[in-house]
Design a protein around this motif. Structure first.
Motif, PDB file in Angstrom:
ATOM      1  N   ILE A   1       0.846  -1.199   0.000  1.00 27.76           N
ATOM      2  CA  ILE A   1       0.000   0.000   0.000  1.00 27.76           C
ATOM      3  C   ILE A   1       0.882   1.251   0.000  1.00 27.76           C
ATOM      4  O   ILE A   1       0.584   2.238  -0.677  1.00 27.76           O
ATOM      5  CB  ILE A   1      -0.951  -0.019   1.220  1.00 27.76           C
TER       6      ILE A   1
ATOM      7  N   TYR B   1      -3.611  -6.848  16.654  1.00 30.43           N
ATOM      8  CA  TYR B   1      -3.743  -5.962  15.483  1.00 30.43           C
ATOM      9  C   TYR B   1      -5.004  -5.088  15.609  1.00 30.43           C
ATOM     10  O   TYR B   1      -4.965  -3.881  15.352  1.00 30.43           O
ATOM     11  CB  TYR B   1      -3.800  -6.839  14.233  1.00 30.43           C
TER      12      TYR B   1
ATOM     13  N   VAL C   1      -6.739  -5.743   1.180  1.00 28.63           N
ATOM     14  CA  VAL C   1      -6.050  -5.176   0.016  1.00 28.63           C
ATOM     15  C   VAL C   1      -5.055  -6.201  -0.488  1.00 28.63           C
ATOM     16  O   VAL C   1      -4.377  -6.850   0.320  1.00 28.63           O
ATOM     17  CB  VAL C   1      -5.296  -3.882   0.409  1.00 28.63           C
TER      18      VAL C   1
ATOM     19  N   THR D   1      -1.897  -7.356  -1.185  1.00 24.08           N
ATOM     20  CA  THR D   1      -0.469  -7.062  -0.968  1.00 24.08           C
ATOM     21  C   THR D   1       0.178  -8.317  -0.379  1.00 24.08           C
ATOM     22  O   THR D   1      -0.507  -9.309  -0.123  1.00 24.08           O
ATOM     23  CB  THR D   1      -0.261  -5.912   0.052  1.00 24.08           C
TER      24      THR D   1
HETATM   25  P1  NDP Z   1       3.315  -4.555   3.615  1.00 21.32           P
HETATM   26  O1  NDP Z   1       3.841  -5.638   4.488  1.00 21.32           O
HETATM   27  O2  NDP Z   1       3.457  -4.676   2.146  1.00 21.32           O
HETATM   28  O3  NDP Z   1       3.891  -3.148   4.057  1.00 21.32           O
HETATM   29  C1  NDP Z   1       4.168  -2.828   5.387  1.00 21.32           C
HETATM   30  C2  NDP Z   1       5.438  -2.026   5.397  1.00 21.32           C
HETATM   31  O4  NDP Z   1       5.762  -1.655   6.750  1.00 21.32           O
HETATM   32  C3  NDP Z   1       6.618  -2.815   4.855  1.00 21.32           C
HETATM   33  O5  NDP Z   1       7.345  -2.008   3.967  1.00 21.32           O
HETATM   34  C4  NDP Z   1       7.428  -3.115   6.104  1.00 21.32           C
HETATM   35  O6  NDP Z   1       8.797  -3.248   5.876  1.00 21.32           O
HETATM   36  C5  NDP Z   1       7.156  -1.878   6.927  1.00 21.32           C
HETATM   37  N1  NDP Z   1       7.501  -2.095   8.322  1.00 21.32           N
HETATM   38  C6  NDP Z   1       7.159  -3.133   9.109  1.00 21.32           C
HETATM   39  N2  NDP Z   1       7.692  -2.974  10.335  1.00 21.32           N
HETATM   40  C7  NDP Z   1       8.393  -1.817  10.307  1.00 21.32           C
HETATM   41  C8  NDP Z   1       9.170  -1.111  11.258  1.00 21.32           C
HETATM   42  N3  NDP Z   1       9.332  -1.553  12.515  1.00 21.32           N
HETATM   43  N4  NDP Z   1       9.751   0.045  10.893  1.00 21.32           N
HETATM   44  C9  NDP Z   1       9.609   0.509   9.629  1.00 21.32           C
HETATM   45  N5  NDP Z   1       8.880  -0.089   8.680  1.00 21.32           N
HETATM   46  C10 NDP Z   1       8.276  -1.251   9.023  1.00 21.32           C
HETATM   47  O7  NDP Z   1       1.789  -4.424   4.025  1.00 21.32           O
HETATM   48  P2  NDP Z   1       0.631  -3.543   3.391  1.00 21.32           P
HETATM   49  O8  NDP Z   1       1.132  -2.624   2.349  1.00 21.32           O
HETATM   50  O9  NDP Z   1      -0.468  -4.453   3.095  1.00 21.32           O
HETATM   51  O10 NDP Z   1       0.186  -2.693   4.686  1.00 21.32           O
HETATM   52  C11 NDP Z   1       0.392  -1.298   4.814  1.00 21.32           C
HETATM   53  C12 NDP Z   1      -0.469  -0.782   5.951  1.00 21.32           C
HETATM   54  O11 NDP Z   1      -1.850  -0.998   5.631  1.00 21.32           O
HETATM   55  C13 NDP Z   1      -0.229  -1.499   7.287  1.00 21.32           C
HETATM   56  O12 NDP Z   1      -0.310  -0.576   8.331  1.00 21.32           O
HETATM   57  C14 NDP Z   1      -1.383  -2.481   7.360  1.00 21.32           C
HETATM   58  O13 NDP Z   1      -1.693  -2.826   8.676  1.00 21.32           O
HETATM   59  C15 NDP Z   1      -2.486  -1.673   6.691  1.00 21.32           C
HETATM   60  N6  NDP Z   1      -3.572  -2.475   6.169  1.00 21.32           N
HETATM   61  C16 NDP Z   1      -3.347  -3.440   5.223  1.00 21.32           C
HETATM   62  C17 NDP Z   1      -4.409  -4.170   4.726  1.00 21.32           C
HETATM   63  C18 NDP Z   1      -4.227  -5.214   3.691  1.00 21.32           C
HETATM   64  O14 NDP Z   1      -5.214  -5.918   3.413  1.00 21.32           O
HETATM   65  N7  NDP Z   1      -3.077  -5.376   3.077  1.00 21.32           N
HETATM   66  C19 NDP Z   1      -5.765  -3.945   5.215  1.00 21.32           C
HETATM   67  C20 NDP Z   1      -5.891  -2.904   6.193  1.00 21.32           C
HETATM   68  C21 NDP Z   1      -4.822  -2.204   6.641  1.00 21.32           C
HETATM   69  P3  NDP Z   1       9.386  -4.754   5.644  1.00 21.32           P
HETATM   70  O15 NDP Z   1       8.681  -5.281   4.440  1.00 21.32           O
HETATM   71  O16 NDP Z   1      10.820  -4.518   5.453  1.00 21.32           O
HETATM   72  O17 NDP Z   1       9.062  -5.500   6.889  1.00 21.32           O
END
Ligand code: NDP
Length: 248
Positions: free
Chosen positions: A16, A155, A188, A190
């Motif tokens: 996202i 979560y 979403v 991903t």
């Molecule tokens: P991804 O796992 O693709 O993205 C999450 C990102 O957060 C990654 O780049 C990850 O890095 C980074 N991250 C994790 N831990 C840390 C940390 N301690 N410090 C810095 N960066 C960190 O997931 P999504 O794109 O799907 O999710 C993005 C947001 O949307 C999240 O907050 C998620 O909870 C929320 N969301 C997602 C949904 C979905 O269906 N996908 C639905 C509802 C909400 P790395 O990959 O290196 O760990």
């Protein structure tokens, strides 16, 4: 003065987050993507790939679950690029287990990464936003923070906490020209949702009136609406983007 505004997206190299970076760049912002420090090589490759597609994203390392790391990152950003006008708190993780099986470590890591992170990062941008009389802060929450979800006590609690954080900070900053809102995506497509077992994913999709998951771009569009310069009077709001899965 019509200077290009600077946007920081934590978790910017994720599914996202990437779509948000693109949407904000298309909106004319200078975009900085935050990435988790151990993933430097992946972040470098991400930056190169997007450069080839015409997007000049900056990347910064930061563990958003850590206050000092966030402070250092913001200090470096201000020194090298400038003060942040738009912040999207998007970094997040899941560590799913039913409560009876959940370890303190699984509880802690999810709360720190998904909720403490909003404090850790936002804390360091509000002074300059207040001085500049402009700011846009968007917290990426979740439908599961609204309705709860089996196996996600950690979560759901963290994402519900983001709603409270958003509303409190929105009140504190309203008079400074800073809006603070949250977006609550449904499911979403991903890597995060690719990790859900296929049969569970299929049963989730059956609960979505639109009959499909969102694309990251559909979430990013709503974020860019909230961060638009013309969106001046909406603050403390939560925008659900869930295909009709949950309506309040
Ligand atoms: P991804 O796992 O693709 O993205 C999450 C990102 O957060 C990654 O780049 C990850 O890095 C980074 N991250 C994790 N831990 C840390 C940390 N301690 N410090 C810095 N960066 C960190 O997931 P999504 O794109 O799907 O999710 C993005 C947001 O949307 C999240 O907050 C998620 O909870 C929320 N969301 C997602 C949904 C979905 O269906 N996908 C639905 C509802 C909400 P790395 O990959 O290196 O760990």
């Amino acid at each position: 003065m019509n200077q290009q505004k600077i946007a920081l997206v934590t978790g910017g190299t994720g599914g996202i987050g990437t779509a948000i970076c693109i949407a904000l760049a298309d909106q004319g912002r200078k975009v900085i993507a935050g990435y988790f420090p151990p993933e430097k090589e992946i972040a470098d490759a991400w930056q190169r790939k997007h450069r080839d597609n015409g997007y000049e994203f900056e990347i910064v390392a930061c563990d958003v679950s850590d206050f000092e790391s966030s402070q250092q990152m913001l200090h470096d950003v201000v020194e090298t690029i400038g003060s942040v006008d738009i912040l999207v708190n998007c970094a997040g993780i899941t560590r799913d287990k039913t409560l009876r099986r959940m370890t303190p470590q699984q509880w802690d890591s999810v709360l720190r990464t998904n909720l403490d992170s909003a404090f850790n990062v936002t804390r360091h941008v509000v002074d300059s936003m207040s001085e500049n009389g402009f700011g846009r802060i968007v917290n990426i929450s979740s439908v599961n923070g609204q309705k709860g979800q089996f196996g996600q006590a950690n979560y759901s609690a963290a994402k519900a906490g983001l709603h409270g954080f958003t509303k409190a900070v929105a009140q504190e900053l309203a008079a400074k020209g800073i809006t603070v809102n949250s977006v609550s995506p449904g499911y979403v497509k991903t890597e995060m949702t690719d990790a859900i077992p296929e049969e569970v994913r299929d049963s989730i999709i059956q609960q979505v009136p639109m009959g499909r998951m969102a694309s990251p771009a559909e979430i990013a569009y709503v974020v860019s609406f909230l961060t638009d310069d013309r969106n001046t009077y909406m603050t403390g709001a939560n925008l659900p983007v869930n295909g009709g899965m949950y309506m309040t």
